[in-house]
Design an enzyme around this catalytic site. Structure first.
Site, PDB file in Angstrom:
ATOM      1  N   HIS A 154       0.983   1.107 -13.169  1.00 20.92           N
ATOM      2  CA  HIS A 154       1.776  -0.054 -13.580  1.00 20.92           C
ATOM      3  C   HIS A 154       3.254   0.339 -13.547  1.00 20.92           C
ATOM      4  O   HIS A 154       3.622   1.411 -14.048  1.00 20.92           O
ATOM      5  CB  HIS A 154       1.363  -0.513 -14.980  1.00 20.92           C
ATOM      6  CG  HIS A 154       2.082  -1.744 -15.387  1.00 20.92           C
ATOM      7  ND1 HIS A 154       1.738  -2.992 -14.893  1.00 20.92           N
ATOM      8  CD2 HIS A 154       3.151  -1.934 -16.187  1.00 20.92           C
ATOM      9  CE1 HIS A 154       2.579  -3.891 -15.387  1.00 20.92           C
ATOM     10  NE2 HIS A 154       3.440  -3.272 -16.176  1.00 20.92           N
ATOM     11  N   LEU A 194      -9.812  -7.158 -13.259  1.00 22.81           N
ATOM     12  CA  LEU A 194     -11.246  -6.964 -13.028  1.00 22.81           C
ATOM     13  C   LEU A 194     -12.070  -7.471 -14.212  1.00 22.81           C
ATOM     14  O   LEU A 194     -11.659  -7.337 -15.365  1.00 22.81           O
ATOM     15  CB  LEU A 194     -11.525  -5.483 -12.793  1.00 22.81           C
ATOM     16  CG  LEU A 194     -10.952  -4.938 -11.483  1.00 22.81           C
ATOM     17  CD1 LEU A 194     -10.896  -3.414 -11.505  1.00 22.81           C
ATOM     18  CD2 LEU A 194     -11.762  -5.432 -10.278  1.00 22.81           C
ATOM     19  N   GLY A 205       0.787  -1.232   0.000  1.00 19.03           N
ATOM     20  CA  GLY A 205       0.000   0.000   0.000  1.00 19.03           C
ATOM     21  C   GLY A 205       0.816   1.277   0.000  1.00 19.03           C
ATOM     22  O   GLY A 205       0.337   2.320   0.450  1.00 19.03           O
ATOM     23  N   ASN A 247      -5.321   2.828 -12.843  1.00 22.42           N
ATOM     24  CA  ASN A 247      -4.342   1.834 -12.391  1.00 22.42           C
ATOM     25  C   ASN A 247      -2.944   2.415 -12.518  1.00 22.42           C
ATOM     26  O   ASN A 247      -2.703   3.270 -13.364  1.00 22.42           O
ATOM     27  CB  ASN A 247      -4.449   0.570 -13.260  1.00 22.42           C
ATOM     28  CG  ASN A 247      -3.484  -0.514 -12.816  1.00 22.42           C
ATOM     29  OD1 ASN A 247      -3.331  -0.776 -11.624  1.00 22.42           O
ATOM     30  ND2 ASN A 247      -2.805  -1.139 -13.765  1.00 22.42           N
ATOM     31  N   ASN A 306       1.540   3.027  -2.544  1.00 24.34           N
ATOM     32  CA  ASN A 306       0.849   3.981  -3.430  1.00 24.34           C
ATOM     33  C   ASN A 306      -0.373   4.575  -2.738  1.00 24.34           C
ATOM     34  O   ASN A 306      -0.659   5.764  -2.892  1.00 24.34           O
ATOM     35  CB  ASN A 306       0.476   3.319  -4.758  1.00 24.34           C
ATOM     36  CG  ASN A 306       1.651   3.298  -5.720  1.00 24.34           C
ATOM     37  OD1 ASN A 306       2.052   4.341  -6.235  1.00 24.34           O
ATOM     38  ND2 ASN A 306       2.232   2.129  -5.931  1.00 24.34           N
TER      39      ASN A 306
HETATM   40  C1  GAR Z   1       3.529  -1.131  -7.282  1.00 20.97           C
HETATM   41  O1  GAR Z   1       4.844  -1.135  -7.786  1.00 20.97           O
HETATM   42  C2  GAR Z   1       2.528  -1.090  -8.427  1.00 20.97           C
HETATM   43  O2  GAR Z   1       2.963  -0.308  -9.497  1.00 20.97           O
HETATM   44  C3  GAR Z   1       2.482  -2.553  -8.807  1.00 20.97           C
HETATM   45  O3  GAR Z   1       2.499  -3.246  -7.593  1.00 20.97           O
HETATM   46  C4  GAR Z   1       3.208  -2.477  -6.615  1.00 20.97           C
HETATM   47  C5  GAR Z   1       2.319  -2.312  -5.402  1.00 20.97           C
HETATM   48  O4  GAR Z   1       2.984  -1.662  -4.353  1.00 20.97           O
HETATM   49  N1  GAR Z   1       1.320  -2.822  -9.607  1.00 20.97           N
HETATM   50  C6  GAR Z   1       1.312  -3.714 -10.612  1.00 20.97           C
HETATM   51  O5  GAR Z   1       2.267  -4.395 -10.921  1.00 20.97           O
HETATM   52  C7  GAR Z   1      -0.017  -3.795 -11.367  1.00 20.97           C
HETATM   53  N2  GAR Z   1       0.144  -4.548 -12.564  1.00 20.97           N
HETATM   54  P1  GAR Z   1       2.201  -0.939  -3.176  1.00 20.97           P
HETATM   55  O6  GAR Z   1       1.214  -1.965  -2.603  1.00 20.97           O
HETATM   56  O7  GAR Z   1       3.276  -0.611  -2.181  1.00 20.97           O
HETATM   57  O8  GAR Z   1       1.501   0.262  -3.722  1.00 20.97           O
END
Ligand code: GAR
Length: 210
Positions: free
Chosen positions: A110, A94, A12, A108, A14
């Site tokens: 990425h 989803l 989490g 989203n 982000n």
């Molecule tokens: C982040 O690096 C995000 O960009 C990635 O997962 C991580 C989550 O970190 N998302 C993906 O790969 C989606 N395809 P967080 O839980 O610390 O935000």
């Protein structure tokens, strides 16, 4: 007031960047009204708790089908009158019915420069492993709207980050988060909250001055 619902699966960071952005006023007129995780031990839920934000773990195994699970998510967000759904490290794709209920209202992040290292199977550390084994010198992060494909929706913001000698997937992941993700996600949500995002076909136009 823009009401955000956040879907998470992991740490989490982000979500934290978004909460910090709201607190600092970088994201104006916005409130996170719900955080839902498909993983019971997601630290993101703890972060929501610390901010007194309604949060819950919804176990996919408690639902007969993926569609049923996604509908439970959608029902909850509708009940909270959520305006924008933010995927913050959510590892599930989803279903069509969910995406159609929130058309152009799901964002989203990425951890690569789409269209590189994205699509089915590319998430989290796997993305950085792929970038390193390909040997790219620049990677980054992308914020986009979610459409019916995987990582195919209209791109809102991107930021490049250098790949450095000696990088491991973990080191690169951290740099991409710090230098790109935690900056462009709050910024994209701020633009949305200010009504400065226009979608024209698959292109996003940012209105510079209102
Ligand atoms: C982040 O690096 C995000 O960009 C990635 O997962 C991580 C989550 O970190 N998302 C993906 O790969 C989606 N395809 P967080 O839980 O610390 O935000």
């Amino acid at each position: 007031m823009l009401k955000i619902g956040v879907l998470v699966s992991g740490g989490g960071s982000n979500l934290q960047a978004i909460l910090d952005g709201i607190e600092k006023g970088i994201i104006p007129n916005t409130k996170v009204v719900a955080v839902i995780s498909n993983k019971e031990d997601a630290y993101a839920l703890e972060r929501a708790k610390q901010y007194d934000i309604p949060h819950m773990y919804l176990n996919p195994k408690d639902y007969r089908t993926k569609k049923d699970y996604d509908q439970a998510l959608a029902d909850y967000f509708h009940a909270q009158s959520v305006d924008l759904i933010v995927l913050a490290g959510f590892t599930r794709v989803l279903s069509e019915t969910f995406v159609n209920q929130f058309s152009n209202r799901i964002m989203n992040i990425h951890p690569s420069l789409i269209p590189s290292f994205c699509g089915k199977g590319y998430y989290g550390l796997k993305v950085h492993e792929a970038a390193l084994s390909y040997g790219v010198k620049v990677t980054g992060a992308t914020v986009h709207f979610v459409d019916l494909g995987t990582d195919t929706g209209p791109i809102i913001l991107q930021k490049a980050v250098p790949v450095l000698e000696g990088d491991t997937p973990e080191i690169l992941q951290r740099r991409v988060m710090e230098e790109a993700e935690w900056q462009i996600y709050p910024k994209a949500i701020a633009l949305y909250a200010q009504g400065r995002i226009q979608i024209q076909g698959r292109t996003v136009k940012i209105i510079e001055h209102l």
